[in-house]
Design an enzyme around this catalytic site. Structure first.
Site, PDB file in Angstrom:
ATOM      1  CB  CYS A  70     -18.256  -0.060   8.982  1.00 26.64           C
ATOM      2  SG  CYS A  70     -17.104  -0.847  10.133  1.00 26.64           S
ATOM      3  CB  CYS A 112      -1.564   3.861   8.176  1.00 24.49           C
ATOM      4  SG  CYS A 112      -2.651   4.516   6.885  1.00 24.49           S
ATOM      5  CB  CYS A 119     -15.358  -7.306   6.567  1.00 19.14           C
ATOM      6  SG  CYS A 119     -16.689  -7.224   7.754  1.00 19.14           S
ATOM      7  NE  ARG A 132     -17.533  -5.630  13.698  1.00 10.13           N
ATOM      8  CZ  ARG A 132     -17.950  -4.741  12.806  1.00 10.13           C
ATOM      9  NH1 ARG A 132     -17.114  -3.879  12.287  1.00 10.13           N
ATOM     10  NH2 ARG A 132     -19.192  -4.737  12.418  1.00 10.13           N
ATOM     11  CB  CYS A 162      -0.912  -0.006   1.225  1.00 12.47           C
ATOM     12  SG  CYS A 162      -2.038   1.404   1.261  1.00 12.47           S
ATOM     13  CB  CYS A 172      -0.788  -0.154   8.288  1.00  9.37           C
ATOM     14  SG  CYS A 172      -1.566  -1.401   7.222  1.00  9.37           S
ATOM     15  CB  CYS A 217     -18.429  -5.016   5.347  1.00 10.43           C
ATOM     16  SG  CYS A 217     -17.481  -3.575   5.891  1.00 10.43           S
TER      17      CYS A 217
HETATM   18  N1  SAM Z   1      -6.608   0.371   3.208  1.00 11.51           N
HETATM   19  C1  SAM Z   1      -7.908   0.639   3.716  1.00 11.51           C
HETATM   20  C2  SAM Z   1      -7.955   1.878   4.563  1.00 11.51           C
HETATM   21  O1  SAM Z   1      -7.032   2.156   5.320  1.00 11.51           O
HETATM   22  O2  SAM Z   1      -8.939   2.588   4.482  1.00 11.51           O
HETATM   23  C3  SAM Z   1      -8.553  -0.498   4.448  1.00 11.51           C
HETATM   24  C4  SAM Z   1      -7.843  -1.426   5.411  1.00 11.51           C
HETATM   25  S1  SAM Z   1      -7.101  -0.749   6.879  1.00 11.51           S
HETATM   26  C5  SAM Z   1      -6.119  -2.101   7.335  1.00 11.51           C
HETATM   27  C6  SAM Z   1      -8.442  -0.624   8.057  1.00 11.51           C
HETATM   28  C7  SAM Z   1      -8.171  -0.244   9.500  1.00 11.51           C
HETATM   29  O3  SAM Z   1      -7.491  -1.285  10.184  1.00 11.51           O
HETATM   30  C8  SAM Z   1      -7.310   0.976   9.783  1.00 11.51           C
HETATM   31  O4  SAM Z   1      -8.031   2.151   9.631  1.00 11.51           O
HETATM   32  C9  SAM Z   1      -6.917   0.753  11.246  1.00 11.51           C
HETATM   33  O5  SAM Z   1      -7.865   1.327  12.114  1.00 11.51           O
HETATM   34  C10 SAM Z   1      -6.939  -0.767  11.383  1.00 11.51           C
HETATM   35  N2  SAM Z   1      -5.584  -1.316  11.576  1.00 11.51           N
HETATM   36  C11 SAM Z   1      -4.661  -1.543  10.626  1.00 11.51           C
HETATM   37  N3  SAM Z   1      -3.532  -2.044  11.156  1.00 11.51           N
HETATM   38  C12 SAM Z   1      -3.742  -2.147  12.488  1.00 11.51           C
HETATM   39  C13 SAM Z   1      -2.951  -2.582  13.593  1.00 11.51           C
HETATM   40  N4  SAM Z   1      -1.702  -2.986  13.434  1.00 11.51           N
HETATM   41  N5  SAM Z   1      -3.493  -2.554  14.825  1.00 11.51           N
HETATM   42  C14 SAM Z   1      -4.772  -2.105  14.999  1.00 11.51           C
HETATM   43  N6  SAM Z   1      -5.551  -1.672  13.998  1.00 11.51           N
HETATM   44  C15 SAM Z   1      -5.055  -1.677  12.765  1.00 11.51           C
HETATM   45 FE1  SF4 Z   2      -2.791   1.218   3.417  1.00 10.33          FE
HETATM   46 FE2  SF4 Z   2      -2.664   0.046   5.787  1.00 10.33          FE
HETATM   47 FE3  SF4 Z   2      -3.114   2.653   5.651  1.00 10.33          FE
HETATM   48 FE4  SF4 Z   2      -5.021   0.926   4.844  1.00 10.33          FE
HETATM   49  S1  SF4 Z   2      -4.245   1.181   6.912  1.00 10.33           S
HETATM   50  S2  SF4 Z   2      -4.341   2.794   3.800  1.00 10.33           S
HETATM   51  S3  SF4 Z   2      -3.742  -0.738   4.011  1.00 10.33           S
HETATM   52  S4  SF4 Z   2      -1.237   1.606   4.981  1.00 10.33           S
END
Ligand code: SAM
Ligand code: SF4
Ligand code: DTB
Length: 308
Positions: free
Chosen positions: A188, A57, A97, A266, A53, A60, A128
């Site tokens: 959501c 974030c 989902c 959730r 990606c 992530c 979802c």
């Molecule tokens: N890429 C898309 C986005 O960010 O909109 C969808 C998937 S992203 C993995 C969805 C959510 O997962 C993030 O907004 C975050 O809140 C949660 N998330 C991701 N990695 C995480 C982690 N290591 N621990 C807790 N929550 C996490």
């Molecule tokens: Fe990409 Fe992870 Fe951020 Fe979703 S949460 S936009 S998968 S870096």
């Protein structure tokens, strides 16, 4: 009474500061007025497009910017996705989902995702997806394919947000949520805690959610899963920062329940680290949904037999 959308940040701070028994009592009272208190909705997650990606974030494991063990894969084939959905349904899930590690979907990808949604829906599961940012037109296409929910989180308070993500703004997230809402798809939307934010940021996150023009139908509250190679795991290791007090996690659930009494709250990422006692407190505090299945997107989740 009526749903409120005019919560002030000060009121939300005061809820967080209530004596614990009073907070749980208020949350449980509202929970019982709006839901069957012994019912928990179960959703199963599948990563249909893993890793690579372009966003940054800091929590992530799927960001291409960090050196984690997750390797980038292509969008899954429709048949494989439908086989996973069937297994989730057989195990007792009510919602499926599908998550993709994209900044935003390309129109070509959306054709395939729409076919997945149609197939999953035909099995009698709620659908979802979470695909990153959406335009108005993309949201309408997803609605036409029968999509029930779109997940897009605000993640944290507006003030702390810049410490976590720099490649997409808070306003862009709010815009995507507007497009989803306008298309008639259920929203959501939640966030994560345990990322090094302060108590005021947790209040700010709930404030941002509870003052949306319409409350999200579903509010995922994630506890950070520290994944090796991500900035947040590195930061925690270097600073030896105290992990979030589990009671502060429970308080976050309770305040979400009180401020958004008709939403499904959730208990999302982090259940493996929490243990059963903390999860039980979360259910008392008004959580009434979980992610169910041995995996979240790329990290672990409690075994489904244990959840049964
Ligand atoms: N890429 C898309 C986005 O960010 O909109 C969808 C998937 S992203 C993995 C969805 C959510 O997962 C993030 O907004 C975050 O809140 C949660 N998330 C991701 N990695 C995480 C982690 N290591 N621990 C807790 N929550 C996490
Ligand atoms: Fe990409 Fe992870 Fe951020 Fe979703 S949460 S936009 S998968 S870096
Ligand atoms: C949400 O708020 N949590 C889910 C879902 N929405 C997509 C994702 C949690 C991901 C946890 C880290 C992982 O497994 O990669």
């Amino acid at each position: 009474g009526d749903l409120r959308h005019d919560w002030t940040r000060a009121e939300i701070r005061e809820l967080f500061a209530l004596p614990f028994p009073e907070l749980i009592y208020q949350a449980q009272t509202l929970h019982r007025q709006n839901f069957d208190p012994v019912e928990v909705q179960v959703s199963t997650l599948l990563s249909i497009k893993t890793g690579g990606c372009p966003e940054d974030c800091a929590y992530c494991p799927q960001s291409a910017k960090y050196d984690t063990r997750v390797k980038a894969e292509k969008l899954m084939e429709i048949d494989k996705v439908l086989a996973e959905a069937k297994a989730a349904k057989d195990a007792g899930a009510s919602r499926f989902c599908m998550g993709a590690a994209w900044r935003e979907p390309k129109d070509r990808d959306l054709d395939k995702v729409c076919a997945m949604i149609e197939g999953v829906r035909a099995m009698g599961l709620e659908t979802c997806v979470t695909l990153g940012m959406l335009t108005n037109a993309q949201a309408r296409r997803l609605k036409q394919s029968g999509l029930d929910y779109y997940n897009h989180n605000l993640d944290t308070s507006p003030e702390f947000y810049g410490e976590i993500i720099t490649t997409r703004t808070y306003q862009e997230r709010l815009d995507t949520l507007d497009h989803v809402r306008d298309a008639g798809i259920h929203v959501c939307c939640g966030g994560s805690v345990g990322m090094g934010e302060g108590a005021d940021d947790r209040a700010g996150m709930i404030h941002a959610l509870a003052t949306l023009p319409v409350h999200p139908e579903s509010v995922p509250i994630n506890l950070l899963v520290q994944v090796e190679g991500t900035p947040l795991a590195n930061r925690a290791a270097n600073e030896k920062s105290a992990a979030l007090d589990p009671i502060d996690f429970v308080r976050t659930i309770a305040v979400a329940r009180i401020t958004m009494p008709r939403a499904r709250v959730r208990l999302s990422a982090g259940r493996q680290q929490m243990g059963d006692a903390v999860q039980a407190l979360c259910f008392l505090a008004g959580a009434n949904s979980i992610f169910y299945g041995d995996k979240l997107l790329t990290t672990g989740n409690p075994d489904w037999e244990a959840d049964q």
